[in-house]
Enzyme design. Structure first.
Site, short mmCIF file in Angstrom:
data_model
loop_
_atom_site.label_atom_id
_atom_site.label_comp_id
_atom_site.label_asym_id
_atom_site.label_seq_id
_atom_site.Cartn_x
_atom_site.Cartn_y
_atom_site.Cartn_z
N THR A 77 -8.05 72.16 20.33
CA THR A 77 -9.24 71.47 19.81
C THR A 77 -9.65 72.07 18.49
O THR A 77 -9.89 71.37 17.49
CB THR A 77 -10.39 71.55 20.83
OG1 THR A 77 -9.95 70.96 22.06
CG2 THR A 77 -11.62 70.83 20.33
N THR A 244 -12.42 88.84 14.70
CA THR A 244 -11.51 89.81 15.31
C THR A 244 -10.51 89.10 16.20
O THR A 244 -10.90 88.24 17.00
CB THR A 244 -12.32 90.83 16.14
OG1 THR A 244 -13.30 91.43 15.29
CG2 THR A 244 -11.42 91.90 16.73
N CYS A 329 -14.69 57.87 37.83
CA CYS A 329 -15.48 58.74 38.70
C CYS A 329 -15.40 60.22 38.36
O CYS A 329 -16.41 60.86 38.11
CB CYS A 329 -15.08 58.52 40.15
SG CYS A 329 -13.33 58.69 40.46
C1 LIG Z 1 -5.11 69.69 25.97
C2 LIG Z 1 -5.02 68.98 24.69
C3 LIG Z 1 -5.87 69.31 23.64
C4 LIG Z 1 -6.97 70.32 23.77
O1 LIG Z 1 -6.46 71.62 23.83
P1 LIG Z 1 -7.44 72.87 24.10
O2 LIG Z 1 -6.60 74.05 23.89
O3 LIG Z 1 -7.87 72.70 25.52
O4 LIG Z 1 -8.58 72.78 23.15
C5 LIG Z 1 -5.72 68.61 22.46
N1 LIG Z 1 -4.79 67.67 22.31
C6 LIG Z 1 -3.95 67.33 23.30
C7 LIG Z 1 -2.92 66.27 23.08
C8 LIG Z 1 -4.04 67.97 24.53
O5 LIG Z 1 -3.23 67.61 25.51
#
Ligand SMILES: *Cc1c(COP(=O)(O)O)cnc(C)c1O
Length: 496
Positions: A77, A244, A329
């Protein structure tokens, strides 16, 4: 895992850290370990820096990069945020147009949405029905003011793999920066940034048996000028990611990358075989669709839509399986099935889909258990579905009359039909069919017990608010019980 634990087939959501990864992390935690700050000039710092250097080389090797091209982040992310926002900032004098795809992860789409609010224009391409983006589609969307294209390697819901090398080449020829989110591809298929020709590539440790909270952004040596930092506070990571370094996380990430890189030549075909076994087991059910079937896909991700079953009920019928679902859900997203819908699946089919993602610890026996569980659940729910004209059991014999009443519709997501076996002015027995959520199924089932033996004058037995209270149906789901009430009333109206 204990026998009572659910069978885990959700490796695309996250993976357990490999025991060797955990051991490497422990080696960097605690007073007797390499706990130092890798930026410190003394020997304690140097010991920590050595761990980081080893891990950086391991992480780089997984994608064919040089160690200096790896920028550690907190996960994919953050890598996506940095790549997209940073590249747009660096190109501010040349343009503000971005091209991406509707089936991207939210960690790309939400960044683009945010940048739109700050003045960028974004083109969201819709892939073909198979989920695959044709390179000509991208070529047609590029403009003189396009500064960045972001297309994922492998889709997290369907496993569909785009032809990144071809897409990136289109961009390189026009001087446009190219980013790819490789979170699902890394560890599932070979990746080589030289062959791919990308400027930036995101991936994350916890999708490949490393810890959560650590990931990387590959920044090509020659592309450093194409990206600006988005946070400030130190010179670490080529000035792109201050702070860090989390040495234990990085050490674990390194070992995880090393393990998947070594294992890939045998693991990829093994996962492909397991996925084929899964589909071969599910296909005979009929009315099943393999999403992304016509496109190239990464091994181990199998996404299936089931006709004639309601999504939430399907999930509720599978408590022993940990799989992802298109149903609303148990998803935090408002719009969980946007990927499948952009492939042309209607909302119902998108919601009645399951994503099985297999991984390192998945066995053929587990796949068979999943096939059996899903088959039983789908058959059970279809027994009650509108597709069946007759009641589930043939108990309506003798000279007695049967009255029926139904309400709602399958396309709307809730349909209920009551069958009352009546004798004189009394309900002798009651049954129901439904295409509905678990709350509706439960309430209709319970209502049948309340209908049995009642006189006509005592019907209907209470109102939806009473039923909701009796069955613990949350207030926000109360609307669905109105369909149940309508179906009861329709049956009473047919009782002549
Ligand atoms: C899981 C995923 C993310 C997010 O990764 P994180 O390390 O959880 O932030 C982004 N893009 C794709 C395609 C993912 O499968």
């Amino acid at each position: 895992m204990s026998p009572a634990a659910p069978l885990y087939l959700d490796y695309a959501a996250t993976t357990p850290a490999d025991p060797a990864v955990v051991a490497a992390m422990l080696g960097c935690l605690g007073p007797a370990a390499s706990f130092g700050n890798p930026s410190s000039a003394h020997l304690v710092g140097a010991a920590a820096a050595a761990h980081v250097a080893t891990a950086r080389a391991q992480v780089a090797a997984l994608i064919g990069a040089g160690p200096q091209e790896i920028v550690f982040t907190s996960g994919a992310t953050e890598s996506n945020n940095l790549a997209i926002t940073g590249a747009v900032r660096a190109a501010a004098d040349r343009g503000t147009h971005i091209v991406t795809v509707r089936t991207e992860h939210k960690a790309v789409l939400d960044v683009c949405r945010h940048l739109e609010r700050t003045g960028c224009s974004v083109t969201y391409l819709t892939p073909e029905r198979s989920g695959w983006l044709r390179p000509e589609q991208l070529a047609a969307a590029l403009r003189p003011d396009t500064v960045l294209v972001s297309v994922m390697c492998a889709n997290n819901e369907t496993g569909v793999v785009h032809d990144i090398a071809v897409l990136a080449a289109l961009c390189r020829a026009r001087g446009i920066a190219f980013h790819s989110d490789a979170s699902q591809a890394a560890g599932r298929m070979p990746l080589d940034v030289e062959c791919l020709g990308v400027d930036f590539l995101s991936f994350t440790a916890h999708k490949l048996y490393g810890p959560k909270g650590i990931g990387a952004l590959y920044v090509r040596d020659g592309s450093r000028a194409r990206i600006q930092p988005v946070s400030f506070g130190g010179p670490q990571e080529r000035g792109l990611r201050p702070g860090t370094l989390p040495v234990h996380q990085i050490a674990g990430f390194g070992v995880a990358c090393e393990l998947v890189r070594q294992g890939l030549p045998t693991e990829a075909p093994r996962l492909k075989e397991l996925s084929e076994r899964l589909w071969a087991g599910l296909e005979p059910l009929g009315g099943v669709h393999l999403n992304g079937a016509a496109a190239p896909r990464v091994p181990g991700i199998t996404n299936v839509s089931f006709e004639g079953v309601e999504g939430e009920s399907l999930v509720a019928a599978l408590p022993g399986l940990a799989v992802s679902t298109g149903a609303a859900c148990n998803s935090e997203a408002r719009d969980p099935s946007y990927v499948l819908r952009s492939l042309g699946r209607d909302a119902r089919l998108a919601e009645s889909s399951l994503r099985f993602s297999l991984g390192r610890f998945t066995t053929p026996a587990e796949v068979d258990v999943a096939v059996d569980a899903v088959s039983a659940a789908v058959r059970g729910l279809r027994e009650r579905s509108p597709a069946r004209a007759e009641p589930p059991e043939g108990l309506w014999e003798g000279g007695s009359a049967v009255v029926r009443g139904e309400a709602g519709s399958q396309p709307e997501g809730t349909w209920v039909r009551f069958h009352l076996l009546v004798e004189g002015d009394r309900v002798k027995d009651a049954r129901f069919q439904a295409f509905a959520c678990p709350h509706t199924l439960d309430t209709a089932d319970w209502l049948c017990t309340r209908l049995r033996g009642r006189m006509r004058t005592e019907l209907p037995p209470g109102a939806p608010a009473d039923w909701a209270k009796a069955r613990g149906v949350p207030v926000e789901k109360l609307g669905r019980l109105l369909v149940v009430e309508d179906a009861v009333r329709a049956a009473l109206a047919n009782w002549t």
